[in-house]
Scaffold this motif. Structure first.
Motif, PDB file in Angstrom:
ATOM      1  N   UNK A  94       8.422   5.878  -5.361  1.00 39.25           N
ATOM      2  CA  UNK A  94       8.448   4.696  -6.239  1.00 39.25           C
ATOM      3  C   UNK A  94       7.306   4.691  -7.243  1.00 39.25           C
ATOM      4  N   UNK A  95       6.498   5.761  -7.241  1.00 39.72           N
ATOM      5  CA  UNK A  95       5.457   5.892  -8.267  1.00 39.72           C
ATOM      6  C   UNK A  95       4.054   5.534  -7.846  1.00 39.72           C
ATOM      7  N   UNK A  96       3.809   5.343  -6.537  1.00 40.50           N
ATOM      8  CA  UNK A  96       2.458   4.990  -6.086  1.00 40.50           C
ATOM      9  C   UNK A  96       1.476   6.125  -6.377  1.00 40.50           C
ATOM     10  N   UNK A  97       0.242   5.752  -6.709  1.00 44.20           N
ATOM     11  CA  UNK A  97      -0.815   6.724  -6.976  1.00 44.20           C
ATOM     12  C   UNK A  97      -1.745   6.899  -5.783  1.00 44.20           C
ATOM     13  N   UNK A  98      -1.442   6.247  -4.685  1.00 44.19           N
ATOM     14  CA  UNK A  98      -2.271   6.376  -3.497  1.00 44.19           C
ATOM     15  C   UNK A  98      -1.650   5.621  -2.346  1.00 44.19           C
ATOM     16  N   UNK A  99      -2.039   6.004  -1.126  1.00 43.12           N
ATOM     17  CA  UNK A  99      -1.525   5.352   0.073  1.00 43.12           C
ATOM     18  C   UNK A  99      -2.635   5.385   1.110  1.00 43.12           C
ATOM     19  N   UNK A 100      -3.169   4.213   1.445  1.00 44.56           N
ATOM     20  CA  UNK A 100      -4.286   4.114   2.378  1.00 44.56           C
ATOM     21  C   UNK A 100      -3.941   3.248   3.581  1.00 44.56           C
ATOM     22  N   UNK A 101      -4.505   3.602   4.706  1.00 49.18           N
ATOM     23  CA  UNK A 101      -4.465   2.710   5.855  1.00 49.18           C
ATOM     24  C   UNK A 101      -5.606   1.708   5.719  1.00 49.18           C
ATOM     25  N   UNK A 102      -5.404   0.501   6.217  1.00 51.62           N
ATOM     26  CA  UNK A 102      -6.394  -0.560   6.020  1.00 51.62           C
ATOM     27  C   UNK A 102      -7.724  -0.280   6.695  1.00 51.62           C
ATOM     28  N   UNK A 103      -7.727   0.591   7.686  1.00 52.64           N
ATOM     29  CA  UNK A 103      -8.981   0.898   8.356  1.00 52.64           C
ATOM     30  C   UNK A 103      -9.653   2.153   7.778  1.00 52.64           C
ATOM     31  N   UNK A 104      -9.251   2.549   6.563  1.00 53.51           N
ATOM     32  CA  UNK A 104      -9.806   3.763   5.957  1.00 53.51           C
ATOM     33  C   UNK A 104     -11.268   3.602   5.558  1.00 53.51           C
ATOM     34  N   UNK A 105     -11.695   2.349   5.322  1.00 58.44           N
ATOM     35  CA  UNK A 105     -13.096   2.117   4.990  1.00 58.44           C
ATOM     36  C   UNK A 105     -13.326   1.865   3.516  1.00 58.44           C
ATOM     37  N   UNK A 106     -14.456   1.218   3.173  1.00 65.44           N
ATOM     38  CA  UNK A 106     -14.765   0.846   1.785  1.00 65.44           C
ATOM     39  C   UNK A 106     -14.839   2.035   0.837  1.00 65.44           C
ATOM     40  N   UNK A 107     -15.446   3.135   1.267  1.00 66.83           N
ATOM     41  CA  UNK A 107     -15.625   4.281   0.368  1.00 66.83           C
ATOM     42  C   UNK A 107     -14.286   4.845  -0.087  1.00 66.83           C
ATOM     43  N   UNK A 108     -13.346   4.961   0.834  1.00 65.16           N
ATOM     44  CA  UNK A 108     -12.033   5.507   0.488  1.00 65.16           C
ATOM     45  C   UNK A 108     -11.252   4.523  -0.380  1.00 65.16           C
ATOM     46  N   UNK A 109     -11.435   3.226  -0.137  1.00 62.51           N
ATOM     47  CA  UNK A 109     -10.773   2.220  -0.964  1.00 62.51           C
ATOM     48  C   UNK A 109     -11.236   2.335  -2.414  1.00 62.51           C
ATOM     49  N   UNK A 116      -6.800   6.633  -8.945  1.00 64.94           N
ATOM     50  CA  UNK A 116      -5.580   6.167  -9.594  1.00 64.94           C
ATOM     51  C   UNK A 116      -5.768   6.059 -11.102  1.00 64.94           C
ATOM     52  N   UNK A 117      -6.889   5.491 -11.511  1.00 64.48           N
ATOM     53  CA  UNK A 117      -7.163   5.343 -12.943  1.00 64.48           C
ATOM     54  C   UNK A 117      -7.310   6.702 -13.612  1.00 64.48           C
ATOM     55  N   UNK A 118      -7.863   7.663 -12.886  1.00 67.59           N
ATOM     56  CA  UNK A 118      -8.082   9.005 -13.441  1.00 67.59           C
ATOM     57  C   UNK A 118      -6.803   9.846 -13.457  1.00 67.59           C
TER      58      UNK A 118
END
Length: 215
Positions: A94-109, A116-118
């Motif tokens: 569907x065109x997502x530029x990323x997929x994270x689990x909520x417990x991935x942590x602030x740095x990965x967020x 995504x912007x890059x």
């Protein structure tokens, strides 16, 4: 440039937590929050964010459907509790530029928003192995001849970089392994994207696996 972000999640505490992490970064500004999918689409139309962080399970309209409707104009990063292969595949389709689990942590967020912007894509490490495995399993049946030919036409150095991208290495890690400057790695990645007609790193990886380069 300040990155404008929308945060959409039906749990207020999650929205507030993400907003605090993002707003604390000097280059990111949370311009809107939404509690469901319909509000998310309305917020995108009103605020024109660069990136939308979307939960999957939201009232009225789920994040995967919202992604499909807005990804042509807004970069989307799916952030969810659910480690589900079908969700990952659908989000990327569907065109997502990323997929994270909520417990991935602030740095990965933060990294996912910036990637995504890059024009890059960032996927939680826990999900990457499964994604690449599925790509390889279906690659022999689905890879068009033009993908195999395009990969085969890459230079030896571009093939080295492509293999490392497909293995999940960051630009810094690629530079270290190949003794290249970060700028040179970025140039190679940009050239590879162009030559493979890939929108981001995930599509570079997918083409590498589909073509048999990683076998």
């Amino acid at each position: 440039m300040t990155i404008r972000v929308l945060v959409a999640d039906d749990q207020e505490m999650v929205r507030m937590g993400f907003a605090m992490i993002l707003d604390a970064a000097p280059d990111i500004d949370v311009v809107a929050q939404a509690a469901d999918g319909v509000q998310a689409i309305e917020a995108v139309r009103a605020h024109h964010p660069d990136v939308a962080l979307l939960d999957i399970r939201m009232p009225r309209l789920d994040g995967l459907e919202v992604c499909a409707r807005i990804s042509a104009d807004t970069r989307v990063v799916i952030v969810t509790t659910f480690n589900d292969d079908d969700y990952v595949d659908t989000a990327l389709a569907n065109g997502a530029s990323g997929f994270l689990l909520k417990d991935s942590g602030p740095d990965l967020l933060l990294a996912a928003v910036r990637a995504a912007v890059a024009g890059d894509a960032l996927i939680s490490p826990e999900l990457t192995t499964g994604l690449l495995r599925r790509t390889r399993e279906t690659g022999a049946r689905r890879a068009p001849a033009e993908i195999t030919e395009a990969v085969g036409a890459l230079t030896p150095r571009e093939l080295d970089v492509t293999r490392l991208v497909a293995a999940g290495a960051t630009n810094a890690e690629i530079g270290t392994q190949l003794f290249l400057s970060l700028g040179t790695v970025k140039t190679h990645v940009a050239n590879i994207q162009r030559r493979l007609a890939a929108r981001n790193r995930v599509e570079i990886a997918a083409r590498a696996w589909q073509s048999g380069l990683m076998d």
